[in-house]
Design a protein around this motif. Sequence first.
Motif, PDB file in Angstrom:
ATOM      1  N   GLU A  97       0.897  -1.294   0.098  1.00 48.91           N
ATOM      2  CA  GLU A  97      -0.143  -0.098   0.131  1.00 48.91           C
ATOM      3  C   GLU A  97       0.837   1.094   0.017  1.00 48.91           C
ATOM      4  N   LEU A  98       2.088   1.058   0.608  1.00 52.40           N
ATOM      5  CA  LEU A  98       2.850   2.160   0.509  1.00 52.40           C
ATOM      6  C   LEU A  98       3.663   2.434  -0.631  1.00 52.40           C
ATOM      7  N   ASN A 127      12.472   6.991  -1.144  1.00 53.80           N
ATOM      8  CA  ASN A 127      11.574   7.434  -0.181  1.00 53.80           C
ATOM      9  C   ASN A 127      10.839   6.458   0.533  1.00 53.80           C
ATOM     10  N   ILE A 128      10.724   5.223   0.012  1.00 52.78           N
ATOM     11  CA  ILE A 128       9.657   4.503   0.599  1.00 52.78           C
ATOM     12  C   ILE A 128      10.377   2.997   1.167  1.00 52.78           C
ATOM     13  N   GLN A 144       2.180   1.586  -3.615  1.00 55.15           N
ATOM     14  CA  GLN A 144       1.160   2.088  -4.508  1.00 55.15           C
ATOM     15  C   GLN A 144       1.050   3.547  -4.161  1.00 55.15           C
ATOM     16  N   GLY A 145       0.835   3.775  -2.932  1.00 56.53           N
ATOM     17  CA  GLY A 145       0.902   5.255  -2.626  1.00 56.53           C
ATOM     18  C   GLY A 145       1.555   6.256  -3.101  1.00 56.53           C
ATOM     19  N   ALA A 146       2.869   5.796  -3.190  1.00 57.04           N
ATOM     20  CA  ALA A 146       4.124   6.705  -3.853  1.00 57.04           C
ATOM     21  C   ALA A 146       3.674   6.771  -5.263  1.00 57.04           C
ATOM     22  N   TYR A 147       3.752   5.545  -5.860  1.00 62.22           N
ATOM     23  CA  TYR A 147       3.308   5.564  -7.451  1.00 62.22           C
ATOM     24  C   TYR A 147       2.175   6.556  -7.756  1.00 62.22           C
ATOM     25  N   ALA A 148       1.023   6.543  -6.811  1.00 62.36           N
ATOM     26  CA  ALA A 148      -0.118   7.110  -7.007  1.00 62.36           C
ATOM     27  C   ALA A 148       0.252   8.781  -7.142  1.00 62.36           C
ATOM     28  N   LEU A 149       1.326   9.076  -6.394  1.00 62.77           N
ATOM     29  CA  LEU A 149       1.600  10.393  -6.276  1.00 62.77           C
ATOM     30  C   LEU A 149       2.614  10.844  -7.455  1.00 62.77           C
ATOM     31  N   GLY A 150       2.709  10.205  -8.233  1.00 61.12           N
ATOM     32  CA  GLY A 150       3.595  10.397  -9.506  1.00 61.12           C
ATOM     33  C   GLY A 150       5.228  10.078  -9.262  1.00 61.12           C
ATOM     34  N   ALA A 151       5.292   9.257  -8.356  1.00 60.56           N
ATOM     35  CA  ALA A 151       6.711   8.927  -8.178  1.00 60.56           C
ATOM     36  C   ALA A 151       7.574   7.999  -9.252  1.00 60.56           C
ATOM     37  N   THR A 152       8.618   8.262  -9.722  1.00 64.33           N
ATOM     38  CA  THR A 152       9.323   7.425 -10.514  1.00 64.33           C
ATOM     39  C   THR A 152       9.575   6.104  -9.690  1.00 64.33           C
ATOM     40  N   ALA A 168      12.605   7.255  -7.229  1.00 71.63           N
ATOM     41  CA  ALA A 168      12.257   8.127  -6.112  1.00 71.63           C
ATOM     42  C   ALA A 168      11.294   7.284  -5.202  1.00 71.63           C
ATOM     43  N   MET A 169      10.344   6.299  -5.468  1.00 72.11           N
ATOM     44  CA  MET A 169       9.897   5.460  -4.834  1.00 72.11           C
ATOM     45  C   MET A 169      10.859   4.571  -3.956  1.00 72.11           C
TER      46      MET A 169
END
Lengths: 336, 298
Positions: free
Chosen positions: A213-214, A231-232, A216-224, A227-228
């Motif tokens: 879920e984290l 940061n995750i 996906q949350g990052a990808y849903a915010l436009g992360a490459t 970056a995902m």
Amino acid sequence: MNPRVLTQADQIAIVTRRRLSDKVFRAILIFGGTTSFFVLLAIFLYLVQRSAPVLREFGLGFATNSIWYSGDGFPASQGSSDPANFGLFPMAYGTLLVALIAMVIAVPISVMLALGISYYMPKRVSAAVTFIVDLAASIPSVVFGLWGLFILVPHARYWAQLLNRYLDWIPIFDVTFPSFDQSPFVAGLVLALMITPIVTSISREIFSQTPLELIQGAYALGATRAAMIRNIVLPFGRGGVVGGAMLGLGRAMGETVAVFFVLQLFYDQTNWFRILESQGGNVASLIVARYGEATEFELAGLFGAGLVLFILTLGANLVASSIISRTTKKKRVSKK
Amino acid sequence: MSNNSPEREEVSIPAISVDRSASLGSSAQEALNDQGAPVAQHGAREMEAQNLHIWFGNNLVLEKVDLVFPANTVTALIGPSGCGKSTFIRTLNRMHELIPTAALAGKVLLDGRDIYSPDVDVTQIRLKVGMVFQKPNPFPAMSIRDNVLSGLRLAKLPAGDKESLVEECLTRAGLWTEVKDRLSEPALALSGGQQQRLCIARALAVKPEVLLMDEPCSALDPGSTLKIEDTISYLSDSITIIIVTHNMQQAARVSDYTAFFLAQYGEPGRVVEHTTTSQIFSRPKDPRTESYITGKFG
């Protein structure tokens, strides 16, 4: 008849009767759990007992002096004319130095490999690489040592010369005598290759536990993807990677044969930082090197060396387990 | 059976009153076709699925979906579990393709342009089409403030005035007054409902045109649910919202349009009915829609 109000005095004892199967299982577990502790304790006591003559003779100097001299095999206190004198410091320090070099090389490689397996490689490739890495973890260390001696050392000599030629203004790459063989650098390289599989394996395991879920949350915010991961995945896995690295460190410090083949031991001088110099120390290698011709007193010295190594590796593992338990606690909070 | 017969009155649902019918047409001047479904205008903040088919491997899970989501409206997607609502919504911001065997055919248009065309940067699509998930998923290692700003960091956008952005997004998500004095506390210190509104604020921070919400209240208590519904109503003045929900009252309360999805046994999911929310809850055309919204199955 009205029931009266109950007080604490009326509290009943709540009894949960244990089943027989529970009792048996519990006994087995307690036995297993405590056995490992008692074995550890027994080893420690045995090492203390066997090294007692040397510890009595030299005291703390055994760990801090820089000499390993057999003489006629007897200490000065027994009236020897050519007394034996044992001080382990160059070996103990060398053990840490070589292990540190191994970590500096192995951990970045392992983390990158683990990230590659988990997030970048196509599924089939990552399955194959995982298999190979796990297989590499089971190669006996003597194979690493022989391979290091015959295959790696000639190459490493060239790399060491390059490092020395262009980077000798950095003190660690400076040498006093340009031989470049059997240096802490080479030993660290062999150890790095040896522990990379286990560190990779643990890192991969922890990265794969990053909650979906984290991600996906990052990808849903436009992360490459990069970056995902930064940061995750990395913040989530940091503790586990440190723990895996510490386990690798424990292995690197205790390694005997692989290092024995590729490191030149100097008993009376500490090589503080010149990692390309053909001079180093290693407790485990010292034991291998001296055991065959040791007199009874020197044997006690070698047991003392074992005791020091035991304490060093135990310390590294304690640090590792405390870091791992701290991460697990953090994870429990995040599940809430 | 005529729509005016007494029996018809009995199956109507007194618990559901449609609040938003009045606002329709005031916030947006959409054209409706004779079915009551909106007609595409290809303008800004409008989303449209054209003849969309979705597969997992060889398994066709959604067939021939044609839906228009007009700018600044709320559309509720309802239907029984397993009918492909969540799968559909995940194709709208290209989260679908993160599942290894996922495939699709047809088109998804945003502002009149196909988001699956090969020259489109997927991260740009996800910035324009934000998403709120079923389970609140704030980033546990970050504070409340950092969670709001996380989208900027993840997508490497210029931050500008961070403090006012944090305040603006938290205010729009209806969370500002509750957290303004503890912005640097960890996000996990918040309750579930607050965490979900934090996730909405986080999605708003990258200034999306469309917000997808996949059962955003299913893990929340009724009080938090109402707060999120208030937030949805407030946001729909400036953003297009598509919400999957299993809660009929919620669909009736917050949405302008409703689409009913259904996958009959052994068949892929389809859109059975798509029209204004007031119509679907008062005079559903399809008997299956009526059965579903009156609680006869699903």
